[in-house]
Scaffold this motif. Structure first.
Motif, PDB file in Angstrom:
ATOM      1  N   PHE A   1      -5.287  -0.084  -2.103  1.00 17.16           N
ATOM      2  CA  PHE A   1      -5.849   1.731  -2.123  1.00 17.16           C
ATOM      3  C   PHE A   1      -4.215   1.907  -1.952  1.00 17.16           C
ATOM      4  O   PHE A   1      -3.564   1.100  -1.314  1.00 17.16           O
TER       5      PHE A   1
ATOM      6  N   PHE B   1      -6.673  -0.683   8.499  1.00 20.10           N
ATOM      7  CA  PHE B   1      -5.639  -1.230   7.830  1.00 20.10           C
ATOM      8  C   PHE B   1      -3.862  -1.057   7.988  1.00 20.10           C
ATOM      9  O   PHE B   1      -3.662  -1.971   7.924  1.00 20.10           O
ATOM     10  N   GLU B   2      -3.911  -0.287   7.588  1.00 17.85           N
ATOM     11  CA  GLU B   2      -3.217   0.579   7.650  1.00 17.85           C
ATOM     12  C   GLU B   2      -2.538  -0.145   9.563  1.00 17.85           C
ATOM     13  O   GLU B   2      -1.117  -0.514   9.335  1.00 17.85           O
TER      14      GLU B   2
ATOM     15  N   ILE C   1       0.586  -1.046   0.248  1.00 20.05           N
ATOM     16  CA  ILE C   1       0.081   0.088  -0.095  1.00 20.05           C
ATOM     17  C   ILE C   1       0.534   0.773  -0.197  1.00 20.05           C
ATOM     18  O   ILE C   1       0.667   2.271  -0.043  1.00 20.05           O
TER      19      ILE C   1
ATOM     20  N   GLN D   1      -1.098  -3.177   9.458  1.00 20.94           N
ATOM     21  CA  GLN D   1      -0.371  -3.322   8.170  1.00 20.94           C
ATOM     22  C   GLN D   1       1.027  -2.938   9.211  1.00 20.94           C
ATOM     23  O   GLN D   1       1.455  -3.923   9.161  1.00 20.94           O
ATOM     24  N   ARG D   2       0.526  -2.129   9.866  1.00 20.26           N
ATOM     25  CA  ARG D   2       2.003  -1.798  10.557  1.00 20.26           C
ATOM     26  C   ARG D   2       2.275  -2.599  11.966  1.00 20.26           C
ATOM     27  O   ARG D   2       3.519  -2.866  11.687  1.00 20.26           O
TER      28      ARG D   2
ATOM     29  N   PRO E   1     -12.085   3.774   7.706  1.00 19.66           N
ATOM     30  CA  PRO E   1     -11.285   2.149   7.900  1.00 19.66           C
ATOM     31  C   PRO E   1     -10.196   1.990   7.175  1.00 19.66           C
ATOM     32  O   PRO E   1      -9.583   0.766   7.285  1.00 19.66           O
ATOM     33  N   THR E   2      -9.605   2.990   5.761  1.00 25.61           N
ATOM     34  CA  THR E   2      -8.580   2.218   5.241  1.00 25.61           C
ATOM     35  C   THR E   2      -6.854   2.277   6.909  1.00 25.61           C
ATOM     36  O   THR E   2      -5.797   1.835   6.479  1.00 25.61           O
ATOM     37  N   PHE E   3      -8.040   3.253   7.865  1.00 23.73           N
ATOM     38  CA  PHE E   3      -7.075   3.709   8.894  1.00 23.73           C
ATOM     39  C   PHE E   3      -6.497   2.214   9.596  1.00 23.73           C
ATOM     40  O   PHE E   3      -5.609   2.151  10.495  1.00 23.73           O
TER      41      PHE E   3
ATOM     42  N   ARG F   1      -4.607  12.849   8.176  1.00 18.72           N
ATOM     43  CA  ARG F   1      -3.792  11.924   8.589  1.00 18.72           C
ATOM     44  C   ARG F   1      -2.647  12.464   7.986  1.00 18.72           C
ATOM     45  O   ARG F   1      -1.712  11.756   7.955  1.00 18.72           O
TER      46      ARG F   1
ATOM     47  N   ASN G   1      -0.664   5.292  -0.867  1.00 20.35           N
ATOM     48  CA  ASN G   1      -0.278   5.526  -0.063  1.00 20.35           C
ATOM     49  C   ASN G   1       1.021   5.994  -0.994  1.00 20.35           C
ATOM     50  O   ASN G   1       2.140   5.716  -0.481  1.00 20.35           O
TER      51      ASN G   1
ATOM     52  N   ARG H   1      -3.081   9.970  -1.441  1.00 18.59           N
ATOM     53  CA  ARG H   1      -4.019   8.972  -0.862  1.00 18.59           C
ATOM     54  C   ARG H   1      -5.073   8.526  -2.381  1.00 18.59           C
ATOM     55  O   ARG H   1      -4.885  10.038  -2.528  1.00 18.59           O
TER      56      ARG H   1
ATOM     57  N   LEU I   1     -16.387   3.128  -0.377  1.00 19.43           N
ATOM     58  CA  LEU I   1     -16.418   2.501   0.989  1.00 19.43           C
ATOM     59  C   LEU I   1     -17.143   3.008   1.745  1.00 19.43           C
ATOM     60  O   LEU I   1     -17.526   3.802   2.620  1.00 19.43           O
ATOM     61  N   TYR I   2     -17.202   4.515   1.015  1.00 18.99           N
ATOM     62  CA  TYR I   2     -17.677   6.089   1.790  1.00 18.99           C
ATOM     63  C   TYR I   2     -18.932   6.668   1.044  1.00 18.99           C
ATOM     64  O   TYR I   2     -20.363   7.590   1.326  1.00 18.99           O
TER      65      TYR I   2
ATOM     66  N   GLU J   1      -7.719   6.578  -3.829  1.00 19.44           N
ATOM     67  CA  GLU J   1      -8.418   4.960  -3.657  1.00 19.44           C
ATOM     68  C   GLU J   1      -9.792   5.018  -4.167  1.00 19.44           C
ATOM     69  O   GLU J   1     -10.219   5.972  -4.203  1.00 19.44           O
TER      70      GLU J   1
END
Lengths: 260, 120
Positions: free
Chosen positions: A107, B74-75, A3, B78-79, B70-72, A191, A109, A118, A124-125, A120
């Motif tokens: 997705f 996943f990240e 990713i 993974q970390r 929601p991808t947060f 973020r 990064n 990002r 989902l949204y 994506e």
């Protein structure tokens, strides 16, 4: 699963819907990928590249070999082809995972020129997809039947969305999109991202967010061949134009399509 | 927990009574997740390097964040998986080294015993 990536030159396209009953993008897409390769760009297909929900398999089979053969060439030239999964191609995930010339991902990064971006698909949204996934799938399938018999319905639907989701003055979102999409982009930007690039809604545009960062939607090639071009962190929304009857092609700067 | 919006943060831990910098977290990365997930005291100290802006997430806000973004999740997974893999590899290396050393130490001990002195 990959990713986190770093690319200095990347083009992002989305929502090609290869196999869709109303449009064939094979010719313009192969020209586009060829041009991207010649200019040293890696290519990201940001969801709904293939369409199995509304597809004619005969049509899809006619378009896939040539298009994905080019992705193989891209890899052979030391460039990369990324495939972000969308809602119309999630069923094909196992098939796509076996194509070793594509990097399959939910997705991305991206780090480019010190900027964080990002990429994506964003289904989902979408409140309709997230709230009622089965109904959404059923209605999308039915829409495929309608489009097969009456292709003009697509333009009507696009116009309906533009009227339905019309942002108020100063509201940082794109016309034609539910507010939840740009809200999700803001949530991700918080973020520590500089740009968020989505697809899915088919409404191309760029919005600068009040806090910081930008949201870009690459639109759909069912509407016009728009794409995001990233060079060392500089992001532009462009349109692919063919010059000389399709013989000579160029990735040109189109006027940036802004939201609203 | 904290997500770094701008700047970077040094993670410092006390090892054998000495403070050591064990890692640097940069923009987009997070820290303090162990304290949030397990409700335990923090295991390290975080020090900002220069101007740094953080997004602070408490336990209630964490669930809200996961729903909105929601991808947060996943990240994060993974970390955490990556860190677990590193620790696992370090553990394996240490065990391998210990196993390699054992026969040598045994031989050295036997030699010392045979010579009957501590001469090198």
């Amino acid at each position: 699963m990959i990713i986190d990536i770093a690319e200095e030159k990347l083009v992002v396209i989305s929502d090609l819907h290869i196999g869709n009953p109303i449009y064939s993008c094979k010719r313009v897409l192969t020209s586009f990928i060829q041009q991207a390769m010649d200019e040293g760009f890696s290519v990201c297909l940001n969801g709904d590249g293939l369409d199995v929900v509304q597809s004619s398999f005969q049509k899809m089979a006619g378009e896939i070999p040539e298009v994905f053969g080019q992705f193989r060439q891209l890899r052979d030239r030391g460039l990369r082809g990324y495939y972000v999964i969308g809602n119309h191609d999630i069923i094909l995930e196992h098939l796509l995972a076996d194509w070793d010339f594509l990097i399959l991902t939910p997705f991305l990064n991206l780090t480019s020129g010190g900027y964080r971006i990002r990429i994506e698909h964003s289904h989902l949204y979408d409140p309709a997809f997230a709230g009622h996934p089965h109904l959404y799938h059923l209605l999308t399938k039915m829409a495929g039947w309608v489009l097969d018999n009456w292709p003009g319905a697509f333009a009507l639907w696009t116009e309906f969305e533009r009227r339905r989701f019309n942002p108020g003055a100063g509201e940082p979102r794109l016309r034609g999109e539910p507010a939840a999409i740009s809200q999700a982009a803001r949530e991700i930007l918080r973020r520590g991202f500089d740009w968020v690039i989505f697809g899915h809604t088919h409404h191309a545009g760029v919005v600068s967010m009040p806090e910081s960062g930008h949201y870009l939607n690459t639109g759909s090639w069912l509407v016009r061949p728009t794409f995001a071009r990233i060079v060392s962190g500089k992001v532009d929304l462009c349109e692919f134009q063919q010059i000389g009857g399709g013989k000579y092609c160029t990735i040109t700067d189109a006027p940036v399509i802004t939201g609203g | 927990m904290f997500i770094i919006q701008q700047g970077e943060v040094a993670i410092i831990a006390t090892i054998n009574g000495v403070e050591k910098e064990i890692e640097t977290r940069r923009r987009g990365e997070f820290f303090g997740e162990m304290a949030l997930l397990e409700s335990l005291p923090r295991s390290a100290t975080a020090v900002a390097r220069g101007d740094t802006r953080l997004l602070v997430i408490q336990c209630g806000g964490f669930l809200q964040k996961l729903r909105r973004d929601p991808t947060f999740a996943f990240e994060m997974l993974q970390r955490l998986s990556s860190r677990f893999r590193k620790v696992h590899q370090q553990l394996m290396t240490m065990m391998e080294e210990r196993d390699r050393e054992t026969p040598e130490r045994q031989c050295a001990g036997m030699l010392i015993e045979f010579r009957g002195d501590d001469a090198p």
